[in-house]
Motif scaffolding. Structure first.
Motif, PDB file in Angstrom:
ATOM      1  N   GLU A   8      79.097  32.353  12.848  1.00  0.00           N
ATOM      2  CA  GLU A   8      79.186  33.297  14.043  1.00  0.00           C
ATOM      3  C   GLU A   8      79.939  32.317  15.180  1.00  0.00           C
ATOM      4  O   GLU A   8      79.709  31.165  15.108  1.00  0.00           O
ATOM      5  N   VAL A  10      81.201  32.368  18.826  1.00  0.00           N
ATOM      6  CA  VAL A  10      81.304  33.053  20.244  1.00  0.00           C
ATOM      7  C   VAL A  10      81.871  32.052  21.182  1.00  0.00           C
ATOM      8  O   VAL A  10      81.754  31.063  21.164  1.00  0.00           O
ATOM      9  N   GLN A  14      82.234  36.409  24.816  1.00  0.00           N
ATOM     10  CA  GLN A  14      81.999  37.432  23.609  1.00  0.00           C
ATOM     11  C   GLN A  14      82.024  36.809  22.416  1.00  0.00           C
ATOM     12  O   GLN A  14      82.162  35.734  22.341  1.00  0.00           O
ATOM     13  N   ARG A  15      81.886  37.689  21.305  1.00  0.00           N
ATOM     14  CA  ARG A  15      81.690  37.326  19.865  1.00  0.00           C
ATOM     15  C   ARG A  15      83.130  37.341  19.310  1.00  0.00           C
ATOM     16  O   ARG A  15      83.717  38.325  19.634  1.00  0.00           O
ATOM     17  N   SER A  18      82.439  36.860  12.961  1.00  0.00           N
ATOM     18  CA  SER A  18      81.202  36.837  12.562  1.00  0.00           C
ATOM     19  C   SER A  18      81.427  37.351  11.165  1.00  0.00           C
ATOM     20  O   SER A  18      81.962  38.276  10.925  1.00  0.00           O
ATOM     21  N   SER A  78      77.247  27.981  13.538  1.00  0.00           N
ATOM     22  CA  SER A  78      77.410  28.804  14.908  1.00  0.00           C
ATOM     23  C   SER A  78      78.208  27.845  15.427  1.00  0.00           C
ATOM     24  O   SER A  78      78.151  26.496  15.695  1.00  0.00           O
TER      25      SER A  78
END
Length: 86
Positions: A8, A10, A14-15, A18, A78
């Motif tokens: 993921e 980010v 916003q993302r 993913s 992440s």
């Protein structure tokens, strides 16, 4: 079939991306990292440069980052940072 990473990426707004990936490459204060499935847990501070995600299908997504953080734990990656697609 080989195990993949759950990734993921980010920004504060916003993302960006993913999904599943075979590998993630990034540059941290401690040097360049290549993260594969079953990588040891870590937390890194990103420096300006590229983050490359080799997706499960073998294609690459590349992003230019201006700092941020990266964490790895239990095949989950992440990435939080200021970025734009290269």
């Amino acid at each position: 079939m080989a195990e993949n990473l759950q990734v993921e990426f980010v920004t504060p707004e916003q993302r960006i991306w993913s999904g599943e990936a075979q590998m993630v490459s990034a540059r941290t204060l401690d040097g360049d990292l290549g993260i594969l499935p079953n990588h040891t847990a870590l937390f890194g501070v990103l420096v300006d440069g590229a983050v490359t995600i080799k997706k499960a299908d073998g294609s690459n997504e590349e992003f230019s980052v201006s700092g941020g953080f990266l964490s790895v734990s239990n095949n989950r990656v992440s990435v939080l940072g200021e970025a734009q697609k290269s």
